[in-house]
Design an enzyme around this catalytic site. Structure first.
Site, PDB file in Angstrom:
ATOM      1  N   CYS A 114       1.777   3.282   7.528  1.00 11.24           N
ATOM      2  CA  CYS A 114       1.384   3.168   6.121  1.00 11.24           C
ATOM      3  C   CYS A 114       2.016   1.937   5.474  1.00 11.24           C
ATOM      4  O   CYS A 114       3.233   1.757   5.496  1.00 11.24           O
ATOM      5  CB  CYS A 114       1.781   4.421   5.364  1.00 11.24           C
ATOM      6  SG  CYS A 114       1.388   4.268   3.632  1.00 11.24           S
ATOM      7  N   ARG A 153       4.257   2.174   1.542  1.00  9.86           N
ATOM      8  CA  ARG A 153       5.389   3.087   1.475  1.00  9.86           C
ATOM      9  C   ARG A 153       6.433   2.741   0.429  1.00  9.86           C
ATOM     10  O   ARG A 153       7.362   3.499   0.213  1.00  9.86           O
ATOM     11  CB  ARG A 153       6.065   3.170   2.852  1.00  9.86           C
ATOM     12  CG  ARG A 153       5.427   4.169   3.739  1.00  9.86           C
ATOM     13  CD  ARG A 153       6.101   4.188   5.075  1.00  9.86           C
ATOM     14  NE  ARG A 153       5.696   3.076   5.918  1.00  9.86           N
ATOM     15  CZ  ARG A 153       6.396   2.653   6.958  1.00  9.86           C
ATOM     16  NH1 ARG A 153       7.536   3.226   7.253  1.00  9.86           N
ATOM     17  NH2 ARG A 153       5.953   1.660   7.709  1.00  9.86           N
ATOM     18  N   TRP A 201      -3.539   5.031  -2.946  1.00  8.69           N
ATOM     19  CA  TRP A 201      -4.721   4.341  -3.446  1.00  8.69           C
ATOM     20  C   TRP A 201      -5.199   3.362  -2.387  1.00  8.69           C
ATOM     21  O   TRP A 201      -4.498   3.096  -1.418  1.00  8.69           O
ATOM     22  CB  TRP A 201      -4.457   3.646  -4.772  1.00  8.69           C
ATOM     23  CG  TRP A 201      -3.200   2.850  -4.795  1.00  8.69           C
ATOM     24  CD1 TRP A 201      -2.980   1.661  -4.204  1.00  8.69           C
ATOM     25  CD2 TRP A 201      -1.971   3.216  -5.419  1.00  8.69           C
ATOM     26  NE1 TRP A 201      -1.704   1.249  -4.414  1.00  8.69           N
ATOM     27  CE2 TRP A 201      -1.051   2.182  -5.161  1.00  8.69           C
ATOM     28  CE3 TRP A 201      -1.560   4.312  -6.178  1.00  8.69           C
ATOM     29  CZ2 TRP A 201       0.254   2.218  -5.628  1.00  8.69           C
ATOM     30  CZ3 TRP A 201      -0.265   4.334  -6.647  1.00  8.69           C
ATOM     31  CH2 TRP A 201       0.623   3.302  -6.386  1.00  8.69           C
TER      32      TRP A 201
END
Ligand code: FAD
Ligand code: NAP
Ligand code: FMN
Length: 1432
Positions: free
Chosen positions: A426, A429, A598
């Site tokens: 990700c 983060r 998002w």
């Protein structure tokens, strides 16, 4: 001979001497041996072209001639001896403080490129706080000189070279990917990036060669390859072996023509924040890096405890130590092996949990649980080992007994955040700490799940200002009873397979669309049909739910320049909410834990442009008139970039949060640096982190990252339809529940579940109070918030601060006491917040008595409000880092105080500031309630507003009217209704506790007993005034122990006459002498049904009605608006009702009435005779009768087993003197009580008002009127100490009163103390000497004590003690500053700073009684000022 104890890199370079220009470098003489140093390199010369020499290199050897021990002349001779056309093999040592190494790569044609990289071995911290190394000759890119290729062509390019692990690096087990990205991890896509794979091939041929040590006396010894901690392979020199990617030794001649020596392992510098620290004599020990034992016998048994990672753009090297954590029991192998990289595999096995195969054993669960609980407690800024131990025992016991356990809500929040923080794939983060957790572990059916998901979507969407959140459904017990969200994301577009093989819609969802259709969903065959949610509860067959259209925000795609783009009809959803991932926390599995962040623009572009998805790139390119016939026109790239432009443009225009890949990678780099500092590393999956377009122009591309798995973590799991055992719905078409029907059913469900469902978000209301008002307000706030939140009220002193960082919504209600100080039950929390926010400062303060909260809000920056409230214009997406301790906290503070005090609401301001400084998000500006005017009104306005904003922020309470919720403000009290309370007379098996016990329970404080021994009137003359010395015998209470300066708290007794009047007015004529118990009606829902009961009220102990009104309840303070509202409801007469209602609004009418008449309860009941008032109403609604504090006027050494107090008898007339007579409750009680009667009391230590530890320090004591009270204990103590032969310092006493003959308290005693040296100077200020101007203590201070004050307080670190009224204390403070300013000839500012410093150093002591002098005048003027400013 080189100094071998120092790190030094050795380079071997072959240079062909040219006929013009020679070897191409100049040398100079060094003072030490070896003597020759390279001083210049000729641009374009032979040395320059190799790229291997650098200024500062020390020449150790030329061909076979050893220069380490020869003279400069001999060395020059050796260099000159090389003939033009011949190759000189130079052995060079990198200049001191630097290290070099060579790195060679081969391109696909087999050509080698070698780079010499020289760096300082001392890291420097750049302006951003990042550590980087000094590199030779400035910006390090210049040092990436690419070296000659094997075919002799020399090239010089600035190009990054990716280094990878050699075989011997045992980290290779960890090098590949485990993580879940926000980048659509849910659908089988082809690997996201192809570039890294290409790059991988390139770098796979990287060869690094290093040798271990400097040659001794010119002989280069070679030895076999070794492992060293920083991951290089090293050799001892001589016949070096070279390691290719697979660790195979390859012949030197094949690959490189230079040798480099790495620092020896023992010389590795220690790590600080993951960045190398300069080696210092003290800090460096060879054992600072502990190799971790590795069992494999075929490999070295040394394993690094950190791994060095390079950023090839900046040259920075960082060390990751965090990965060692994953080597413990919690780790899972990444699946990669040395020969196989799984980096591009979407769902590798090791990142997945298949419940059919991976059943977690009890032992494993236990191990993971213990590890997690330790992590949880380890993460706290405030340690609590006791609690940790207790919790661990609880968890272990639960797992042993039941095979599982439950996480607390705080642990769940921590687990969720940490799982995100640990997700290597990700990129977003940096926000990990700002994750809203919705805890729905209590649901048991799909309707409730759906309700939760709607709430999640609404909160997350926030009208486009997207917020990250996660919703937890019940944890796994047995996978056949799983709760699951079958949809891979909340919002997915249907994909319809066509007979011709084509697909309408999203090809990724064809299979799932079929599942939906089978479950009864009606296909629409459009390109962007939103699929329903398919929800499974308790292992049952799933139900399908249509997502309410207003919750599924979508963005139509358009392009800023191409008008035609919009017509293509593309769109995408606003919230990427992944719903098929399993959260693995503390050994517990949560198969349904949907979460969202998002979008990054490239993800949407890929969803639409990937060949295996909507595959629209060709259409776009054609519309752009690009040449699509061959790829070299780069039409795909051009169209894709424009598509990305369109995505970003559309989301930004619609004000929907989105990130471009450049900002995203930049923020990741910031996060990466933060993480190195905070936890020594950051797991990352480079393949996933690098954006799918423009990789190399984003910073992450150049950063080496280590990929490893930490727990808690996110895991993939198989699609549920692949293994669900159908109970009956299979193939039975069931109609999808549409929103309208559903809304109804959910409503029913919600109301059935009552508050459990409605109260989704926890709200903690903290209060600190001295006299109970803040508690009242906190309770009212709690009533309001309980309409939409799960609210609870907690006293600051009972609050465990370790929970603070996991709070979501915190409301604080607190008063201010002393002179800007916290109420007693707020001191600890305030102090802790200071420590958390300014650890260094609180450390400095340790030596002093107390934190000065008055200075906190003065120096802090203006209010920070990161609005996340949707009703306001949407802020730019708040996508910054969220690393502050309270980054996830929303808070608001209300302060109670009085403007009669110079530091109005200071403690509330301090709390508000501190929470903000700790990164909390302020929901609303601080509210202030002035008890002198409009406190109720200010509170009600603030409370309504904050409730409304909180509802909007958390998207709750939609169905709650703010007005209805705020009804508690108007008096529809939470607790009062005629059928809710009753009085039980002479209840069975109930006995009246002794008063001391009753009071102890009622006030939750240990109350002791003393007897009134003696009372002396200290005044003479004025009939109407009295000050008494009361002496109590404390011999029966051994716990009564005190020091001079401490306070005694006394619980008074209300005047009999007032109690009589109230008893007379009670409607239910209960015998006043009978034992009564207040009872409360309670209904509880149990498995057996609803149980109703009358239970004893926990607050009030059983007692007689008279005792209740005399000892337990406040009947003299003007009734609150809430109580007046209840009275209005009980009034039979309309006029009275109307008046009561008017007053109960708590506005100016009420304030005026209160100010002028100060009516007590008896008077209010008399004013409204039609009010039918019952005892149960009053006993359930009145506030407790608070204790009064008195400064102790005796020394226990002089009067053992006694406590003395100096008490001014309070009596006054209302209406500015013209109204009814009033008597102070406690002072009049002490004045009228019989000698020998009991008082109920306790000691409150006043540590900040004790005599100095250094008894010889000079002390200036200032106290007019009863302000002399504590000083009596001081001089008694000093008299005693002198008698004991103790050395004591000088003491000056400054006393003020009206007239020497009337109220000169303790005149004789003072003289006695003076005679024996306990008081060395005595001064008086008389304010009412006939014919003389008023003299107050502050006047005398300025006129007579200026020299003394300057000498003692400025020059001799003396102490000043001020006691009594707050205005006087402030005037004295000002006078003191004036004196210092004049006497020391310093500025006002410096004088103020000196006084502040005295306060901080514990030299300036105040004992404030409140507003006691000229009460009416002070209150009146403050009030007038307030009213005037309000009118303006
Ligand atoms: C830390 C501390 C130490 C203290 N030490 C002492 C001490 O050593 N000796 C001492 O005598 N007191 C001391 N006090 C004050 C004491 O605690 C009580 O406040 C005081 O005795 C009055 O209490 P009471 O119950 O008699 O009056 P209450 O019934 O509490 O009435 C007092 C209230 O009446 C109101 N009032 C008073 N005068 C007027 C007026 N003219 N017009 C309108 N309203 C008015 C004010 O609101 C005031 O707060 C101390 C207070 C504190 C906080
Ligand atoms: N009813 C009673 O029998 C009785 C008796 C004593 C006290 N009290 C109450 O208790 C309160 C406190 O009593 P007390 O004995 O401590 O004090 P006090 O006797 O009222 O006052 C002590 C001295 O302080 C002076 N003073 C007033 N304002 C001052 C200021 N801003 N700075 C410095 N000095 C100031 C007073 O002067 P001036 O008063 O001349 O201004 C007086 O000389 C009184 O205000 C009164 O309400 C009541
Ligand atoms: C001894 C004393 C000292 C006080 N000091 C202050 C102060 O420094 N600043 C302030 O704003 N209010 C001060 N107050 C006013 C209280 O904060 C106010 O009465 C408040 O309503 C009490 O709320 P509580 O019952 O929750 O403690 C003081 C009150 C007393 C009795």
């Amino acid at each position: 001979m080189p100094n071998l104890s120092k790190p030094g890199d050795i380079i071997s370079a072959d240079i062909c001497k040219r006929s013009i220009g020679g070897l191409g470098f100049l040398v100079r003489e060094r003072r030490r041996k070896p003597v020759v140093i390279v001083s210049d390199i000729i641009e374009g010369g032979a040395a320059h072209d190799t790229g291997l020499l650098e200024v500062g290199d020390v020449v150790l050897k030329v061909n076979s001639v050893d220069l380490t021990n020869v003279s400069y002349q001999e060395a020059l001779y050796a260099l000159r001896a090389v003939k033009p056309g011949e190759t000189a093999t130079l052995l060079l040592r990198v200049r001191d403080g630097f290290t070099s190494r060579l790195e060679t790569t081969f391109n696909h044609q087999g050509q080698a490129r070698t780079v010499r990289i020289t760096e300082s071995s001392v890291p420097v911290v750049n302006s951003e706080g990042k550590s980087s190394k000094l590199t030779n000759g400035g910006p390090n890119l210049d040092n990436r000189i690419v070296r000659s290729t094997p075919n002799g062509q020399n090239t010089r390019r600035r190009e990054s070279v990716k280094k990878i692990e050699s075989k011997t690096n045992s980290l290779s087990e960890l090098t590949c990917g485990v993580c879940l990205s926000s980048n659509n991890p849910t659908i089988p896509q082809p690997p996201r990036v192809s570039a890294p794979n290409d790059r991988r091939q390139d770098v796979s041929q990287t060869v690094t060669k290093v040798v271990n040590d400097e040659p001794k006396s010119g002989s280069s010894k070679m030895a076999e390859t070794k492992n060293i901690p920083n991951g290089h392979s090293i050799t001892n020199g001589g016949n070096a072996k070279w390691n290719d990617l697979n660790g195979n030794a390859i012949a030197k001649d094949d690959v490189v023509d230079a040798t480099i020596v790495a620092r020896r392992p023992t010389e590795k510098t220690p790590l600080v924040n993951g960045i190398e620290k300069p080696k210092s004599a003290e800090s460096h020990t060879p054992t600072s890096v502990k190799p971790i034992h590795k069992s494999s016998s075929t490999e070295s048994n040394h394993q690094p405890s950190y791994h060095t990672l390079r950023n090839w753009e900046t040259g920075t090297r960082t060390n990751d130590t965090l990965y060692t954590k994953c080597m413990k029991a919690q780790s899972v192998a990444t699946g990669c092996t040395r020969n196989k990289c799984l980096g591009s595999v979407m769902n590798p096995d090791h990142m997945s949990i298949d419940p059919r195969k991976n059943v977690r054993s009890k032992e494993e669960k236990l191990e993971m649980a213990v590890d997690f609980i330790k992590q949880y407690y380890g993460s706290m800024k405030r340690k609590n080992p006791e609690m940790e131990k207790k919790r661990l025992a609880e968890v272990v016991e639960s797992i042993e007994k039941t095979g599982s356990y439950q996480l607390t809500e705080y642990e769940l929040i921590f687990g969720a955040k940490t799982a995100w923080r640990n997700a290597p794939r990700c990129i977003g983060r940096i926000q990990w700490n700002k994750l809203q957790v919705f805890d729905y572990r209590h649901v048991d059916n799909t309707a409730q799940m759906f309700d939760a998901i709607c709430n999640h979507l609404k909160y997350a969407t926030n009208k486009g200002n997207i917020r990250s959140c996660i919703t937890f459904f019940p944890q796994r017990t047995d996978y056949k009873k799983d709760f699951r969200v079958w949809s891979s994301q909340y919002i997915r577009y249907a994909g319809y397979g066509q007979p011709d093989g084509s697909i309408i819609g999203d090809p990724a969802n064809v299979e799932f669309t079929e599942v939906c259709i089978k479950l009864g969903w009606k296909p629409k065959f459009g390109r962007f049909d939103i699929l329903p949610l398919v929800l499974q509860a308790n292992g049952e067959d799933p139900d399908i739910y249509e997502i309410p259209p207003d919750l599924a925000l979508e963005v139509k795609l358009r392009h800023p320049r191409f008008k035609w783009f919009e017509e293509l009809g593309y769109k995408w959803c606003a919230v990427p909410a992944v719903s098929n991932v399993l959260l693995d926390i503390g050994g517990l599995e949560f198969p349904a834990a949907p979460f969202n962040g998002w979008f990054m623009g490239t993800e949407i572009a890929r969803d639409l442009c990937d060949v295996a998805r909507y595959n629209v790139l060709q259409d776009v390119a054609e519309k752009m008139n690009l040449d699509t016939r061959n790829t070299s026109s780069l039409w795909k790239d051009i169209a894709l970039v424009e598509f990305n432009v369109a995505v970003l443009h559309s989301y930004q225009s619609d004000r929907v949060t989105i990130m471009d890949h450049h900002s995203a990678t930049q923020s990741f780099m910031k996060h990466y640096a933060n993480e190195l500092k905070l936890r020594g590393g950051c797991p990352g999956d480079w393949v996933w982190l690098t954006p799918p377009i423009s990789g190399s122009i984003t910073p992450i591309f150049h950063q080496e990252v280590l990929n490893y798995i930490l727990h808690p973590s996110c895991k993939y799991q198989p699609d549920p339809w692949k293994y669900h055992v159908w109970k009956g719905k299979v193939n039975k078409v069931k109609k999808a529940i549409r929103f309208k029907e559903l809304a109804k059913s959910v409503l029913i469900m919600s109301s059935m579940m009552g508050k459990a469902m409605a109260n989704r978000v926890k709200a903690t209301i903290l209060y600190a109070s001295e006299t109970g008002k803040s508690l009242e307000y906190a309770k009212t706030l709690c009533d309001i918030f309980n309409h939409a939140f799960a609210a609870k009220v907690v006293c600051m002193d009972d609050y465990d601060i370790v929970h603070l960082e996991h709070e979501t919504l915190l409301l604080v209600v607190t008063s201010t006491f002393g002179n800007g100080d916290p109420p007693e039950n707020g001191v600890n929390l305030g102090q802790t917040l200071v420590e958390l926010s300014k650890p260094e400062e609180s450390q400095d303060n340790l030596g002093t008595d107390k934190t000065r909260f008055t200075s906190i809000h003065n120096v802090t920056p203006s209010v920070r409000r990161r609005s996340s409230v949707a009703m306001e214009p949407i802020d730019l997406p708040d996508i910054g880092e969220a690393t502050g301790l309270l980054a996830n906290l929303r808070f608001a503070v209300f302060g109670l105080g009085s403007r009669a005090y110079p530091h109005f609401c200071a403690f509330a301001h301090a709390i508000d500031t501190l929470l903000g400084e700790l990164s909390g998000d302020r929901l609303l500006e601080i509210g202030e309630g002035d008890e002198l005017c409009g406190q109720e009104e200010s509170f009600r306005n603030w409370a309504k507003k904050v409730f409304q904003i909180a509802c909007e922020t958390f998207c709750v309470g939609e169905d709650v009217s703010v007005e209805a919720a705020s009804a508690s403000l108007a008096g529809q009290d939470r607790s009062w209704s005629p059928n809710k309370f009753r009085i039980a007379v002479d209840p069975e098996d109930v006995e009246e506790p002794a008063l001391l016990e009753g009071l102890s329970n009622f006030h939750k404080k240990k109350v002791s007993g003393c007897k009134l021994k003696k009372r002396t009137n200290l005044q003479s003359g004025e009939q109407d005034r009295g000050t008494i010395l009361v002496e109590f015998d404390s011999s029966s209470s051994s716990e009564i122990k005190y020091l001079p300066g401490d306070h005694i708290g006394i619980y008074p007794c209300n005047q009999t006459e007032i109690v009589d009047r109230i008893l007379e007015r009670l409607h239910d004529k209960v015998d006043e002498k009978a034992l009564i118990q207040l009872q409360i009606f309670e209904q509880r829902t149990t498995p057996l049904g609803v149980i109703s009961n009358w239970l004893p009220d926990k607050r009030l102990p059983a007692c007689t009605l008279r005792t209740a009104f005399e000892r337990y309840f406040d009947i003299t303070t003007c009734p609150t608006p809430q109580l007046l509202k209840i009275f209005a409801d009980c009034a039979a007469d309309d006029k009275e009702k109307a008046r009561l209602l008017e007053l109960s609004e708590g506005k100016s009418e009420y304030e005026e009435w209160k100010f002028h008449f100060l009516p007590n309860l008896a008077e209010v009941l008399a004013e409204f005779p039609s009010v039918r008032v019952e005892a149960s109403l009053l006993l359930s609604q009145l506030s407790p009768l608070q204790c009064r504090y008195y400064s102790i006027s005796s020394s226990t050494d002089v009067y053992p087993n006694e406590v003395h107090c100096t008490v001014a008898i309070v009596s006054y007339n209302t209406q500015g003197g013209s109204g009814t007579k009033r008597h102070g409750v406690c002072s009049s009680y002490l004045n009228r009580m019989e000698l020998g009667s009991d008082i109920c009391c306790f000691i409150r230590p006043a540590t900040s008002f004790h005599l100095p530890k250094n008894s010889s320090a000079p002390c200036l004591l200032i106290g007019p009127g009863t302000g002399i009270a504590p000083f009596r204990s001081f001089w008694q103590q000093r008299m005693y100490d002198i008698k004991q032969g103790k050395q004591v310092g000088e003491v000056a006493l400054l006393f003020g009163c009206r007239h020497p003959d009337r109220d000169h308290l303790y005149k004789d005693e003072i003289q006695e103390a003076k005679n024996c040296g306990a008081i060395t100077e005595y001064h008086t200020a008389f304010s009412r000497l006939p014919g003389q101007p008023k003299q107050y203590v502050q006047h005398v201070l300025k006129e007579q004590l200026a020299d003394l004050a300057y000498d003692w307080l400025l020059k001799n670190s003396g102490h000043v003690y001020i006691c009594g009224d707050v205005t006087m204390a402030d005037d004295v403070n000002n006078a003191l500053m004036e004196v210092l300013e004049k006497k020391a000839n310093i500025s006002k500012k410096e004088a103020r700073e000196h006084v502040t410093k005295m306060k901080e150093q514990g030299l300036y002591h105040e004992d404030i009684f409140g507003v006691t002098l000229r009460t009416y005048e002070v209150n009146k003027s403050v009030r007038q000022r307030h009213v005037t400013s309000k009118k303006k």
